[in-house]
Design a protein around this motif. Sequence first.
Motif, mmCIF file in Angstrom:
data_model
loop_
_atom_site.group_PDB
_atom_site.id
_atom_site.type_symbol
_atom_site.label_atom_id
_atom_site.label_comp_id
_atom_site.label_asym_id
_atom_site.label_seq_id
_atom_site.Cartn_x
_atom_site.Cartn_y
_atom_site.Cartn_z
ATOM 1 N N ASP A 85 0.949 -6.996 -5.983
ATOM 2 C CA ASP A 85 -0.246 -6.164 -5.983
ATOM 3 C C ASP A 85 0.090 -4.818 -5.356
ATOM 4 O O ASP A 85 0.775 -4.768 -4.329
ATOM 5 C CB ASP A 85 -1.367 -6.819 -5.174
ATOM 6 C CG ASP A 85 -1.900 -8.084 -5.829
ATOM 7 O OD1 ASP A 85 -1.887 -8.157 -7.073
ATOM 8 O OD2 ASP A 85 -2.333 -8.983 -5.094
ATOM 9 N N VAL A 86 -0.405 -3.745 -5.965
ATOM 10 C CA VAL A 86 -0.126 -2.406 -5.455
ATOM 11 C C VAL A 86 -1.451 -1.667 -5.270
ATOM 12 O O VAL A 86 -2.243 -1.561 -6.206
ATOM 13 C CB VAL A 86 0.791 -1.614 -6.417
ATOM 14 C CG1 VAL A 86 1.011 -0.197 -5.894
ATOM 15 C CG2 VAL A 86 2.112 -2.333 -6.610
ATOM 16 N N THR A 87 -1.669 -1.174 -4.056
ATOM 17 C CA THR A 87 -2.826 -0.346 -3.746
ATOM 18 C C THR A 87 -2.327 1.065 -3.511
ATOM 19 O O THR A 87 -1.456 1.288 -2.670
ATOM 20 C CB THR A 87 -3.566 -0.865 -2.490
ATOM 21 O OG1 THR A 87 -3.999 -2.203 -2.743
ATOM 22 C CG2 THR A 87 -4.766 0.008 -2.162
ATOM 23 N N CYS A 88 -2.879 2.009 -4.255
ATOM 24 C CA CYS A 88 -2.450 3.417 -4.174
ATOM 25 C C CYS A 88 -3.499 4.232 -3.428
ATOM 26 O O CYS A 88 -4.662 4.280 -3.844
ATOM 27 C CB CYS A 88 -2.231 3.991 -5.568
ATOM 28 S SG CYS A 88 -0.932 3.183 -6.498
ATOM 29 N N HIS A 89 -3.078 4.873 -2.352
ATOM 30 C CA HIS A 89 -3.956 5.771 -1.606
ATOM 31 C C HIS A 89 -3.794 7.202 -2.103
ATOM 32 O O HIS A 89 -4.614 8.054 -1.798
ATOM 33 C CB HIS A 89 -3.647 5.675 -0.108
ATOM 34 C CG HIS A 89 -3.957 4.326 0.457
ATOM 35 N ND1 HIS A 89 -5.183 3.989 0.964
ATOM 36 C CD2 HIS A 89 -3.196 3.202 0.554
ATOM 37 C CE1 HIS A 89 -5.172 2.740 1.374
ATOM 38 N NE2 HIS A 89 -3.969 2.229 1.130
ATOM 39 N N GLY B 17 6.126 1.423 -4.896
ATOM 40 C CA GLY B 17 4.992 0.828 -5.598
ATOM 41 C C GLY B 17 5.354 0.461 -7.026
ATOM 42 O O GLY B 17 4.937 -0.584 -7.545
ATOM 43 N N HIS C 61 0.876 -1.167 0.000
ATOM 44 C CA HIS C 61 0.000 0.000 0.000
ATOM 45 C C HIS C 61 0.911 1.214 0.000
ATOM 46 O O HIS C 61 1.818 1.296 0.826
ATOM 47 C CB HIS C 61 -0.903 0.012 1.239
ATOM 48 C CG HIS C 61 -2.017 -0.970 1.172
ATOM 49 N ND1 HIS C 61 -3.326 -0.584 1.060
ATOM 50 C CD2 HIS C 61 -2.012 -2.325 1.177
ATOM 51 C CE1 HIS C 61 -4.094 -1.662 1.022
ATOM 52 N NE2 HIS C 61 -3.312 -2.732 1.094
ATOM 53 N N THR D 280 -2.847 -0.905 -10.936
ATOM 54 C CA THR D 280 -2.900 -0.769 -9.485
ATOM 55 C C THR D 280 -4.350 -0.670 -9.026
ATOM 56 O O THR D 280 -5.253 -0.368 -9.816
ATOM 57 C CB THR D 280 -2.150 0.497 -9.024
ATOM 58 O OG1 THR D 280 -2.715 1.637 -9.703
ATOM 59 C CG2 THR D 280 -0.672 0.414 -9.350
ATOM 60 N N ARG D 281 -4.566 -0.911 -7.752
ATOM 61 C CA ARG D 281 -5.875 -0.652 -7.139
ATOM 62 C C ARG D 281 -5.807 0.778 -6.634
ATOM 63 O O ARG D 281 -5.019 1.095 -5.746
ATOM 64 C CB ARG D 281 -6.104 -1.629 -5.990
ATOM 65 C CG ARG D 281 -7.422 -1.437 -5.296
ATOM 66 C CD ARG D 281 -7.660 -2.578 -4.296
ATOM 67 N NE ARG D 281 -8.783 -2.223 -3.459
ATOM 68 C CZ ARG D 281 -8.730 -2.109 -2.151
ATOM 69 N NH1 ARG D 281 -7.612 -2.383 -1.508
ATOM 70 N NH2 ARG D 281 -9.791 -1.769 -1.465
ATOM 71 N N ASP D 282 -6.604 1.646 -7.217
ATOM 72 C CA ASP D 282 -6.493 3.078 -6.941
ATOM 73 C C ASP D 282 -7.614 3.556 -6.027
ATOM 74 O O ASP D 282 -8.785 3.520 -6.398
ATOM 75 C CB ASP D 282 -6.516 3.866 -8.253
ATOM 76 C CG ASP D 282 -5.397 3.452 -9.175
ATOM 77 O OD1 ASP D 282 -4.258 3.333 -8.689
ATOM 78 O OD2 ASP D 282 -5.653 3.236 -10.367
ATOM 79 N N LEU D 283 -7.232 4.011 -4.836
ATOM 80 C CA LEU D 283 -8.199 4.535 -3.880
ATOM 81 C C LEU D 283 -8.212 6.061 -3.884
ATOM 82 O O LEU D 283 -9.141 6.661 -3.365
ATOM 83 C CB LEU D 283 -7.889 4.001 -2.475
ATOM 84 C CG LEU D 283 -7.891 2.475 -2.340
ATOM 85 C CD1 LEU D 283 -7.552 2.063 -0.908
ATOM 86 C CD2 LEU D 283 -9.207 1.871 -2.785
#
Length: 123
Positions: A28-32, A19, A12, A43-46
């Motif tokens: 897996d990469v989650t971007c805040h 990342g 994260h 990426t999973r983009d928040l």
Amino acid sequence: MADLLDRVDGVHVLTSLSGFEALLRGRDVTCHGTPFYAGWGLTRDLGDVPERRGRTLTLDQLVAGVLLLYPRYLDPVTGLPCPPEVVIQRMSDQQTPNRLKWVAPLRKAQGIVMSRLRRKGSR
């Protein structure tokens, strides 16, 4: 960081270069936040992603854009613009003299000046 990325399933990040390194390792990469590699379907983009990043890229396309197409490289021998392949060749050739040694002191001086300007502006 490389050792850690080899041991995790994902990361994260807010705006971290780690990342991008995780993407290169298939994690897996989650971007805040919105780092340069967010919003391309990798990426999973928040965080909020700019509209201009509306298309999907493959990892190879992102890497090509980031490392080959976007940056400007200078040949350390001639000081002239060159393709990345020339820089890689120069780096692998231990006998090639670096004639751009003047750049490092200039960048250091620039950092000192900018730091002083920021301090002066915050008063």
